[in-house]
Design a protein around this motif. Structure first.
Motif, PDB file in Angstrom:
ATOM      1  N   ARG A 160      52.375  55.414  -1.987  1.00 40.22           N
ATOM      2  CA  ARG A 160      52.689  56.026  -0.694  1.00 40.22           C
ATOM      3  C   ARG A 160      53.624  57.212  -0.875  1.00 40.22           C
ATOM      4  O   ARG A 160      53.497  58.227  -0.194  1.00 40.22           O
ATOM      5  CB  ARG A 160      53.315  54.996   0.254  1.00 40.22           C
ATOM      6  N   GLY A 220      54.922  61.615   0.153  1.00 41.90           N
ATOM      7  CA  GLY A 220      56.167  60.988   0.610  1.00 41.90           C
ATOM      8  C   GLY A 220      57.426  61.620   0.051  1.00 41.90           C
ATOM      9  O   GLY A 220      58.532  61.190   0.402  1.00 41.90           O
ATOM     10  N   TRP A 278      53.495  66.402   7.339  1.00 42.21           N
ATOM     11  CA  TRP A 278      54.155  65.272   6.670  1.00 42.21           C
ATOM     12  C   TRP A 278      53.712  63.956   7.329  1.00 42.21           C
ATOM     13  O   TRP A 278      53.398  62.976   6.641  1.00 42.21           O
ATOM     14  CB  TRP A 278      55.680  65.433   6.749  1.00 42.21           C
ATOM     15  N   ASP A 279      53.659  63.954   8.676  1.00 41.54           N
ATOM     16  CA  ASP A 279      53.181  62.768   9.397  1.00 41.54           C
ATOM     17  C   ASP A 279      51.708  62.491   9.099  1.00 41.54           C
ATOM     18  O   ASP A 279      51.285  61.335   8.993  1.00 41.54           O
ATOM     19  CB  ASP A 279      53.369  62.943  10.914  1.00 41.54           C
ATOM     20  N   ASP A 288      51.591  60.843   5.826  1.00 42.14           N
ATOM     21  CA  ASP A 288      52.180  59.502   5.914  1.00 42.14           C
ATOM     22  C   ASP A 288      51.146  58.504   6.467  1.00 42.14           C
ATOM     23  O   ASP A 288      51.028  57.381   5.967  1.00 42.14           O
ATOM     24  CB  ASP A 288      53.423  59.553   6.815  1.00 42.14           C
ATOM     25  N   LYS A 331      49.221  55.312   4.516  1.00 49.64           N
ATOM     26  CA  LYS A 331      49.234  53.943   5.037  1.00 49.64           C
ATOM     27  C   LYS A 331      47.824  53.392   5.230  1.00 49.64           C
ATOM     28  O   LYS A 331      47.651  52.237   5.619  1.00 49.64           O
ATOM     29  CB  LYS A 331      49.958  53.906   6.390  1.00 49.64           C
TER      30      LYS A 331
END
Length: 246
Positions: free
Chosen positions: A55, A60, A206-207, A210, A214
């Motif tokens: 991750r 990250g 970045w989100d 992320d 996940k």
């Protein structure tokens, strides 16, 4: 399709016959390998879940973004800027291919080379899977996110290469433009207006990464990089048309 493939093949041959490609590949693998080692060493705790290093590897850390911000402009800087500098762009534009085919062909070649850079990192997944149980869903989603980021970043690089006559200038323009694209979403926390906050959240790369790391594959995360890539490729075609009209 045959003409498009001819352009892609020509660019890929140019990549792999250039020493710069191997310098980029070596530097990319060295930095990525060091970051992966750093992440694993930092998380060297029996209570750490096996997916945590992956991750962090998939966007990250700031290392991930800095690497892409530097590497993609180097990959794309030559594509059209070098053709303009040497004068071969006139020959290319008078050949029986459209400006769109030239732009898309060069863009796809750059994107395929970018994907090639990531191919050896599958070894990291293999190493981790030999020590712990890996959920391959988030791994596949992480690589999908990396591929989509490559689409977006490469399209920006092709556009700046279409504007410049010098490779270094094209790379600097691309780096500056990518910093802006990357930073726009990060100012989400600085605004209070809910409409602007939602808009900036949608653009927060970045989100995006992320979520992919996940294992969450949201349609919005797919549409944003693809639509923005199409926009920059459209601008690249217009820039080439302007060159042809002179």
């Amino acid at each position: 399709m045959r003409k498009l493939w001819a352009i892609i093949k020509r660019e890929l041959l140019a990549y792999f016959s250039s020493p710069l490609a191997y310098v980029v590949l070596t530097a990319f693998l060295f930095v990525n390998g060091f970051v992966f080692w750093l992440i694993v060493a930092y998380l060297n705790d029996p209570r750490t879940r096996a997916m945590a290093p992956l991750r962090l590897l998939f966007g990250g850390t700031m290392y991930f973004w800095l690497l892409l911000l530097f590497v993609v402009p180097v990959i794309t800087m030559r594509l059209l800027a070098e053709e303009r500098r040497t004068g071969t762009i006139e020959l290319l534009l008078t050949a029986p291919v459209t400006e769109g085919q030239v732009v898309v062909g060069k863009f796809l070649a750059a994107w395929l080379f970018y994907l090639f850079l990531w191919l050896p990192t599958l070894v990291y997944v293999g190493i981790l899977s030999s020590y712990a149980t890996i959920d391959f869903g988030p791994v596949a989603a992480g690589y999908l996110g990396i591929a989509l980021l490559g689409l977006l970043f490469a399209s920006v690089g092709v556009f700046t290469s279409a504007l410049a006559k010098n490779q270094i200038v094209a790379a600097i323009f691309a780096f500056a433009a990518l910093v802006v694209v990357f930073s726009v979403g990060l100012i989400e926390n600085l605004v209070t207006n809910p409409i602007w906050k939602n808009a900036l959240s949608y653009m927060n790369l970045w989100d995006h990464m992320d979520d992919f790391a996940k294992g969450l594959v949201d349609t919005r995360r797919l549409v944003y990089p693809v639509s923005l890539s199409a926009f920059f490729l459209f601008l690249s075609v217009k820039a080439l048309e302007a060159v042809k009209g002179r």
